[in-house]
Design a protein around this motif. Structure first.
Motif, PDB file in Angstrom:
ATOM      1  N   LYS A  38     -54.774 -44.717  39.028  1.00  0.00           N
ATOM      2  CA  LYS A  38     -55.742 -45.244  40.001  1.00  0.00           C
ATOM      3  C   LYS A  38     -56.758 -44.157  40.344  1.00  0.00           C
ATOM      4  N   ASN A  39     -58.002 -44.558  40.451  1.00  0.00           N
ATOM      5  CA  ASN A  39     -59.084 -43.667  40.856  1.00  0.00           C
ATOM      6  C   ASN A  39     -59.482 -44.064  42.269  1.00  0.00           C
ATOM      7  N   ILE A  40     -59.171 -43.207  43.267  1.00  0.00           N
ATOM      8  CA  ILE A  40     -59.270 -43.608  44.675  1.00  0.00           C
ATOM      9  C   ILE A  40     -60.278 -42.745  45.430  1.00  0.00           C
ATOM     10  N   LEU A  41     -61.254 -43.410  46.039  1.00  0.00           N
ATOM     11  CA  LEU A  41     -62.236 -42.748  46.895  1.00  0.00           C
ATOM     12  C   LEU A  41     -61.785 -42.858  48.348  1.00  0.00           C
ATOM     13  N   VAL A  42     -61.781 -41.730  49.063  1.00  0.00           N
ATOM     14  CA  VAL A  42     -61.485 -41.739  50.501  1.00  0.00           C
ATOM     15  C   VAL A  42     -62.709 -41.207  51.233  1.00  0.00           C
ATOM     16  N   THR A  43     -63.352 -42.066  52.020  1.00  0.00           N
ATOM     17  CA  THR A  43     -64.509 -41.643  52.803  1.00  0.00           C
ATOM     18  C   THR A  43     -64.035 -41.076  54.150  1.00  0.00           C
ATOM     19  N   GLY A  44     -64.897 -40.307  54.802  1.00  0.00           N
ATOM     20  CA  GLY A  44     -64.549 -39.756  56.108  1.00  0.00           C
ATOM     21  C   GLY A  44     -63.323 -38.867  56.052  1.00  0.00           C
ATOM     22  N   ALA A  45     -63.237 -38.056  54.999  1.00  0.00           N
ATOM     23  CA  ALA A  45     -62.017 -37.283  54.731  1.00  0.00           C
ATOM     24  C   ALA A  45     -61.751 -36.182  55.742  1.00  0.00           C
ATOM     25  N   SER A  46     -62.745 -35.844  56.588  1.00  0.00           N
ATOM     26  CA  SER A  46     -62.535 -34.764  57.562  1.00  0.00           C
ATOM     27  C   SER A  46     -61.986 -35.274  58.894  1.00  0.00           C
ATOM     28  N   GLY A  47     -61.925 -36.594  59.074  1.00  0.00           N
ATOM     29  CA  GLY A  47     -61.365 -37.156  60.303  1.00  0.00           C
ATOM     30  C   GLY A  47     -59.847 -37.146  60.272  1.00  0.00           C
ATOM     31  N   CYS A  97     -61.399 -47.993  47.348  1.00  0.00           N
ATOM     32  CA  CYS A  97     -62.146 -47.214  48.350  1.00  0.00           C
ATOM     33  C   CYS A  97     -61.418 -47.352  49.680  1.00  0.00           C
ATOM     34  N   ILE A  98     -60.906 -46.240  50.196  1.00  0.00           N
ATOM     35  CA  ILE A  98     -60.250 -46.216  51.508  1.00  0.00           C
ATOM     36  C   ILE A  98     -61.269 -45.674  52.507  1.00  0.00           C
ATOM     37  N   ASN A  99     -61.759 -46.536  53.370  1.00  0.00           N
ATOM     38  CA  ASN A  99     -62.828 -46.138  54.292  1.00  0.00           C
ATOM     39  C   ASN A  99     -62.260 -45.594  55.608  1.00  0.00           C
ATOM     40  N   CYS A 100     -62.227 -44.280  55.719  1.00  0.00           N
ATOM     41  CA  CYS A 100     -61.782 -43.626  56.961  1.00  0.00           C
ATOM     42  C   CYS A 100     -62.966 -43.171  57.801  1.00  0.00           C
ATOM     43  N   ALA A 101     -64.176 -43.420  57.334  1.00  0.00           N
ATOM     44  CA  ALA A 101     -65.372 -43.044  58.096  1.00  0.00           C
ATOM     45  C   ALA A 101     -65.589 -44.066  59.205  1.00  0.00           C
ATOM     46  N   ALA A 102     -65.771 -43.598  60.417  1.00  0.00           N
ATOM     47  CA  ALA A 102     -65.944 -44.520  61.542  1.00  0.00           C
ATOM     48  C   ALA A 102     -66.545 -43.796  62.738  1.00  0.00           C
ATOM     49  N   TYR A 103     -67.172 -44.567  63.596  1.00  0.00           N
ATOM     50  CA  TYR A 103     -67.603 -44.090  64.914  1.00  0.00           C
ATOM     51  C   TYR A 103     -66.470 -44.436  65.869  1.00  0.00           C
ATOM     52  N   THR A 104     -65.829 -43.425  66.458  1.00  0.00           N
ATOM     53  CA  THR A 104     -64.594 -43.672  67.221  1.00  0.00           C
ATOM     54  C   THR A 104     -64.680 -43.314  68.705  1.00  0.00           C
ATOM     55  N   ALA A 133     -73.088 -46.771  66.960  1.00  0.00           N
ATOM     56  CA  ALA A 133     -71.754 -47.336  66.713  1.00  0.00           C
ATOM     57  C   ALA A 133     -71.842 -48.488  65.720  1.00  0.00           C
ATOM     58  N   PHE A 134     -72.825 -49.383  65.903  1.00  0.00           N
ATOM     59  CA  PHE A 134     -72.976 -50.533  65.000  1.00  0.00           C
ATOM     60  C   PHE A 134     -73.456 -50.093  63.618  1.00  0.00           C
ATOM     61  N   LEU A 135     -74.284 -49.048  63.559  1.00  0.00           N
ATOM     62  CA  LEU A 135     -74.752 -48.544  62.268  1.00  0.00           C
ATOM     63  C   LEU A 135     -73.572 -48.093  61.404  1.00  0.00           C
ATOM     64  N   ILE A 136     -72.646 -47.333  62.016  1.00  0.00           N
ATOM     65  CA  ILE A 136     -71.523 -46.772  61.264  1.00  0.00           C
ATOM     66  C   ILE A 136     -70.391 -47.777  61.088  1.00  0.00           C
ATOM     67  N   HIS A 180     -59.999 -50.906  54.817  1.00  0.00           N
ATOM     68  CA  HIS A 180     -60.781 -50.590  56.010  1.00  0.00           C
ATOM     69  C   HIS A 180     -59.884 -50.678  57.241  1.00  0.00           C
ATOM     70  N   PHE A 181     -60.257 -49.931  58.282  1.00  0.00           N
ATOM     71  CA  PHE A 181     -59.427 -49.857  59.489  1.00  0.00           C
ATOM     72  C   PHE A 181     -60.213 -50.340  60.698  1.00  0.00           C
ATOM     73  N   SER A 182     -59.587 -51.225  61.457  1.00  0.00           N
ATOM     74  CA  SER A 182     -60.200 -51.752  62.670  1.00  0.00           C
ATOM     75  C   SER A 182     -59.287 -51.443  63.857  1.00  0.00           C
ATOM     76  N   THR A 183     -59.419 -52.181  64.924  1.00  0.00           N
ATOM     77  CA  THR A 183     -58.859 -51.735  66.193  1.00  0.00           C
ATOM     78  C   THR A 183     -58.288 -52.882  67.023  1.00  0.00           C
ATOM     79  N   ASP A 184     -57.338 -52.532  67.876  1.00  0.00           N
ATOM     80  CA  ASP A 184     -56.815 -53.470  68.874  1.00  0.00           C
ATOM     81  C   ASP A 184     -57.889 -53.835  69.904  1.00  0.00           C
ATOM     82  N   TYR A 185     -58.962 -53.051  69.963  1.00  0.00           N
ATOM     83  CA  TYR A 185     -60.011 -53.301  70.948  1.00  0.00           C
ATOM     84  C   TYR A 185     -60.916 -54.483  70.582  1.00  0.00           C
ATOM     85  N   VAL A 186     -60.570 -55.233  69.533  1.00  0.00           N
ATOM     86  CA  VAL A 186     -61.294 -56.487  69.261  1.00  0.00           C
ATOM     87  C   VAL A 186     -60.794 -57.596  70.195  1.00  0.00           C
TER      88      VAL A 186
END
Length: 283
Positions: A2-11, A57-64, A76-79, A100-106
């Motif tokens: 598998k070839n896996i991209l992880v975004t937001g790798a510094s979070g 693609c594992i998207n860990c990039a987010a405005y938190t 926040a909406f842009l990211i 992708h990762f979302s939140t209980d705050y929905v």
């Protein structure tokens, strides 16, 4: 392979994936930081996908920053929404699985039993609204996706409640912690491990799921457990408060039901106190 991209790798979640990726040496991971891949830029995303033939693609990039989102909802909406829309488009075009990762705050917090994936969404702050829109874009555009709503993430990495309490304990501070919110502290390491197990699973069961550790707590309960398990309880004066003033409204109850996830996958989900103890022992 598998070839896996992880975004937001510094979070913190990105770092947890870096840590647990070592258990999968047969996979090829590409960990990209925001300086290397700006998910708000279509050109940056297209260039990255052109150069790499990604299966996942594992998207860990987010405005938190929940508080700051009230002052700068456009960012926040842009990211959390527009950039996610771009990722959904390009992963679909490249037959790439999007995680992708979302939140209980929905949710609005008015429930009295754990929220399921089918329950009505009604976010009460800008952060929750931005994350919900990101979810909706993925569901409209992509076919091969996993969305994981999670809650109260912490780990040994980055700025989070867990590390803040340990820091305050080292300073011998007095802490006033709220009892007005009930949810589930979730070790980001457990989330990363679970996602990698799903990727290694024989069946692909694309969908929206809830993931948090088992059990529930208030923020006061969480702080007390951190202090107890780390041996710092006597160093800190810990006070309960029923009210904690914040700019962003928070759901008072945001426990997530994991039934759908547990009915679909055979992997164990640790109880939150057990996972907290394990992390403190490990570190």
């Amino acid at each position: 392979m598998k070839n896996i991209l992880v975004t937001g790798a510094s979070g913190q979640l990105g770092k947890c994936f870096q840590k647990h990726s070592k258990k999968y040496p047969h996979w090829n991971f590409h960990f990209l930081f925001s300086a290397q891949l700006d998910i708000t830029s279509q050109d940056s995303i297209q260039k990255t996908f052109k150069e790499g033939n990604f299966d996942v693609c594992i998207n860990c990039a987010a405005y938190t920053n929940v508080e700051q989102a009230e002052n700068e909802p456009e960012k926040a909406f842009l990211i959390n929404a527009e950039a996610v829309k771009n990722l959904a488009k390009i992963t679909s075009e490249n037959n790439c699985i999007l995680i992708h990762f979302s939140t209980d705050y929905v949710f609005n917090g008015n429930a009295e039993a754990p929220y399921s994936e089918e329950d009505e969404v009604d976010p009460v702050n800008e952060y929750g609204r931005s994350k919900l829109q990101g979810e909706q874009f993925i569901q409209e555009i992509a076919d091969k996706y996993y969305i994981f709503r999670t809650s109260w993430l912490y780990s040994e990495f980055g700025h989070n409640f867990f590390n803040t309490i340990l820091k305050k304990a080292g300073e011998g501070a007095e802490l006033n912690i709220t009892t007005s919110q009930r949810g589930t502290p979730t070790n980001a390491n457990d989330l990363a491990e679970y996602v990698l197990k799903i990727l290694n699973f024989e069946k692909q069961e694309f969908n929206l799921y809830h993931f948090s550790n088992e059990g529930e707590a208030t923020w006061y309960d969480f702080a007390e457990a951190i202090l107890d398990f780390s041996g710092n309880r006597e160093k800190v004066k810990l006070n309960k408060t029923g009210f904690y003033k914040t700019l962003a409204e928070r759901p008072s109850y945001s426990v997530l039901s994991k039934k759908k996830l547990k009915d679909t996958f055979p992997f164990e989900i640790p109880e939150w106190k057990t996972s907290l103890k394990d992390l403190l022992t490990e570190n």
